[in-house]
Write an enzyme that holds these catalytic residues in place. Structure first.
Site, PDB file in Angstrom:
ATOM      1  N   SER A 104      46.270 -16.101 -36.498  1.00 18.83           N
ATOM      2  CA  SER A 104      47.016 -17.088 -37.286  1.00 18.83           C
ATOM      3  C   SER A 104      46.116 -18.130 -37.920  1.00 18.83           C
ATOM      4  CB  SER A 104      48.036 -17.802 -36.393  1.00 18.83           C
ATOM      5  OG  SER A 104      49.025 -16.906 -35.966  1.00 18.83           O
ATOM      6  N   ASP A 125      48.538 -17.087 -32.009  1.00 13.11           N
ATOM      7  CA  ASP A 125      48.916 -18.252 -32.820  1.00 13.11           C
ATOM      8  C   ASP A 125      47.918 -19.388 -32.592  1.00 13.11           C
ATOM      9  OD1 ASP A 125      50.353 -19.769 -34.598  1.00 13.11           O
ATOM     10  OD2 ASP A 125      52.287 -19.443 -33.633  1.00 13.11           O
ATOM     11  N   ARG A 150      47.357 -14.350 -40.757  1.00 12.92           N
ATOM     12  CA  ARG A 150      48.388 -15.088 -41.485  1.00 12.92           C
ATOM     13  C   ARG A 150      47.715 -16.013 -42.481  1.00 12.92           C
ATOM     14  NH1 ARG A 150      53.131 -16.335 -39.266  1.00 12.92           N
ATOM     15  NH2 ARG A 150      53.199 -17.839 -40.951  1.00 12.92           N
ATOM     16  N   LYS A 171      49.698 -11.062 -31.493  1.00  9.93           N
ATOM     17  CA  LYS A 171      49.645 -12.153 -32.465  1.00  9.93           C
ATOM     18  C   LYS A 171      49.104 -13.368 -31.735  1.00  9.93           C
ATOM     19  CE  LYS A 171      52.587 -15.441 -35.000  1.00  9.93           C
ATOM     20  NZ  LYS A 171      53.930 -15.736 -35.535  1.00  9.93           N
ATOM     21  N   ASP A 204      57.638 -12.424 -30.429  1.00 13.53           N
ATOM     22  CA  ASP A 204      56.929 -13.646 -30.818  1.00 13.53           C
ATOM     23  C   ASP A 204      57.079 -14.683 -29.705  1.00 13.53           C
ATOM     24  OD1 ASP A 204      56.223 -16.118 -32.582  1.00 13.53           O
ATOM     25  OD2 ASP A 204      55.916 -14.453 -33.962  1.00 13.53           O
ATOM     26  N   ASP A 205      56.953 -15.934 -30.031  1.00  7.66           N
ATOM     27  CA  ASP A 205      56.956 -17.030 -29.054  1.00  7.66           C
ATOM     28  C   ASP A 205      58.228 -17.003 -28.188  1.00  7.66           C
ATOM     29  OD1 ASP A 205      56.182 -19.298 -27.707  1.00  7.66           O
ATOM     30  OD2 ASP A 205      56.010 -20.567 -29.479  1.00  7.66           O
ATOM     31  N   ASP A 217      54.653 -20.476 -41.946  1.00  2.00           N
ATOM     32  CA  ASP A 217      55.783 -19.569 -41.707  1.00  2.00           C
ATOM     33  C   ASP A 217      56.678 -19.403 -42.924  1.00  2.00           C
ATOM     34  OD1 ASP A 217      54.926 -19.292 -39.149  1.00  2.00           O
ATOM     35  OD2 ASP A 217      56.591 -20.367 -38.220  1.00  2.00           O
TER      36      ASP A 217
END
Lengths: 399, 399
Positions: A162, A130, A189, A128, A51-52, A193
């Site tokens: 996302s 975002d 998503r 992913k 992830d990030d 979160d």
């Protein structure tokens, strides 16, 4: 199915103080090793997703390409991909559609094509995308654009979007063009979160309940709702709550992405995550997402149809009360019939999916009793045991 | 210390469907047996308290006395008391100051004297006086009146008052006459009922934090704040959360009342509830309630002074973040000094109260590192290891 850094490892970049908890090559490789060694991969947990907080603070000054942090990924991202592929795992990475990622690393705004090419070159299998630091109104078009650019690379990649999470659609489903979403994203998503707490899990389940009118309809093979990663193996859930969380995520046909330290998981979480009945329900080839049927006596009733072997249904009873003792719930299969999922047949067998033990054999309207703990769940796999079950008669009507 | 029905058994009166979960003589007696058999009593868990739903729906038509439900307490309350006393346990019961109990059973309004006499005759040792169906404005005087009536019976009984919980004092401490409360009640419920969830535990800890200006001051031997019963052994807390809950209740010098099925408790809860270090802190003869010192990096710092052997302090660090991994917190004892609790001395030893293992030996300003899980706690017993510690020098100044 797979593993993802965010919930457990967040943006920990201090590898000196937190050598086992920081986002670096070692974390990815030791997780990959564990997924293979302990058979997680062979159960289906194949995607390893960073992830990030993996990139350097600046793009390459000459090429403008994203580059991984040189201290934490000294061998580059292509090397990470090679390592994962050598283990028959799949490689996932994180980008952000905006000017910056949520944690302030370089975003893909103005670099969508370049970044699509970079990750294709790194042999990424899952991205992913975002949505921080971008305008929600422009996201649907922007993500569509990125989806096309990904296809242009020639490398097949799963695209996780996302953007629904950035649009407050929960009170107005028309704010999302669901067909466009389905066309451009493999999963998306649905909400913000997840946090490592029961209240977070409950809020997600309740969002699925409230938007039972749209979420089950738009989900299916190749285009899934994503309620976010699994909390199992972490700190915030009791064992009963872990059962609810994992059970409901399987009812939701959620992408099962673990976010935990694979070297330090409690046994209860491990056995849930490896439960063959639950995995079969989640991964059922029909990909039918559960529908919320009703609430009664503090219990939520859910059902999903299963097309896999055996054909049938999964039903779940989630007891939402957080106090007192177990409830004795009297119900019948008839009470689980939902708008989309008819239960047809005469005699049914119920398997308790948590234990694998046969729980009961009943007729459609026959009352049976379920005992459910507070903040707990009971969940059954249901199949007909008729010699000529209803669905068979429908497919092959007697001549 | 003891056991109480409410949180786990609520007002379950259906003994046919719920034979092991209903409020009846059998529940009380099997719990008593277990408290003795497994040594709970000898650890201090001596009070066995029956909360609401024990009486019959009507008072005795001739004498107006409260009578227990004849089906569920067929041998009467005197018999229950005898049974408990024969096991060297203590007998607690529930009344309500209003016209009805919270669950609609007969209240003590207009019958205070009669009810005080009844429970004295039953040899009750502890009475929880609830406040449903009465006007909060009249409660302070009413409870005072009842306190006098209890004393008139000649039988010493602990009086647990619910009334602060019925007055929204949290934003205005002047709504409570704390001296009157201390004079009339041995303990009092500070807030509404606890529920079997982490969010409930956190809300109570945060109320203690917010009202750090008054709660520690009014607590002491014979007059205690009561944050409500313990959730351990039930369904809603993870192991880390159980540690926070029990650890903080011990910091708060709370009455440790278990509300769980003693025949079905998880091992982690059992070992926490029996932890000698934690029990010694809770029961320390000084009865000093912990003070909130500060919050930093998502960590709450708490301290209480200990007068027992050894003299010293208990310090707690509660990591409130519900996500990510453990925090590495760098601190020193100096950071725990609070308004009421000075730390004096030069060298200190820290014992991890959860493991009983010596954690460190430090000077007052020396930095040490604590690793704390999300929704987790670390807690230490601190004592000086100086040959002539500060507190000793103060008591016996060198001539």
């Amino acid at each position: 199915m797979g593993w993802m850094t965010w919930q457990r490892f967040r943006c920990q970049i201090d590898c000196k103080e937190y050598p086992n908890d920081c986002i670096n090559e070692n974390l990815i490789k030791r997780t990959a090793d564990k997924l293979v060694l302990n058979g997680w991969r062979d159960l289906g947990y194949k995607y390893v997703i960073i992830d990030d907080c993996w990139p350097a603070r600046k793009r390459d000054s000459k090429t403008n390409e994203l580059v991984p942090d040189p201290d934490r990924f000294p061998n580059g991202m292509k090397n990470v991909g090679q390592y994962l592929h050598s283990k028959n795992l799949l490689f996932g990475i994180y980008l952000d559609y905006g000017t910056l990622t949520c944690e302030g690393y370089p975003g893909s705004m103005n670099y969508l094509e370049l970044d699509a090419r970079s990750i294709a070159e790194w042999k990424v299998d899952y991205v992913k995308m975002d949505g921080c630091y971008s305008l929600p109104n422009f996201q649907p078009e922007g993500y569509e654009n990125f989806s096309r650019l990904l296809n242009t690379t020639g490398r097949p990649m799963v695209l996780s979007c996302s953007y629904p999470a950035y649009i407050s659609w929960i009170n107005n489903i028309k704010l999302i063009d669901w067909n466009r979403l389905k066309k451009n994203c493999n999963l998306w998503r649905v909400l913000g979160d997840i946090q490592d707490s029961w209240s977070s899990v409950v809020s997600i389940i309740n969002a699925y309940k409230i938007r039972n009118d749209i979420l089950p309809k738009v989900a299916g093979p190749g285009h899934w709702n994503d309620p976010d990663t699994l909390l199992l193996g972490n700190y915030g859930l009791s064992n009963d709550q872990k059962r609810v969380h994992f059970g409901m995520w399987c009812m939701f046909a959620a992408p099962l992405l673990i976010s935990a330290d694979m070297d330090n998981m409690d046994g209860f979480s491990v056995s849930l995550l490896r439960n063959a009945h639950l995995l079969a329900i989640d991964q059922d080839k029909g990909g039918h997402q559960a529908e919320f049927v009703k609430s009664r006596d503090g219990v939520q009733f859910w059902i999903r149809q299963l097309d896999g072997d055996p054909i049938g249904w999964a039903i779940a009873c989630f007891y939402t009360i957080d106090g007192g003792g177990p409830i004795h719930l009297f119900t019948s299969l008839h009470e689980f019939i939902s708008q989309a999922y008819m239960i047809t047949g005469e005699h049914f067998e119920l398997i308790d999916v948590f234990t694998g033990v046969k729980f009961n054999e009943v007729k459609l309207n026959e009352t049976f009793k379920i005992v459910i703990n507070p903040s707990g769940i009971m969940m059954y796999r249901v199949k007909t045991v008729d010699e000529n079950p209803g669905w068979l008669r429908e497919l092959f009507p007697p001549s």
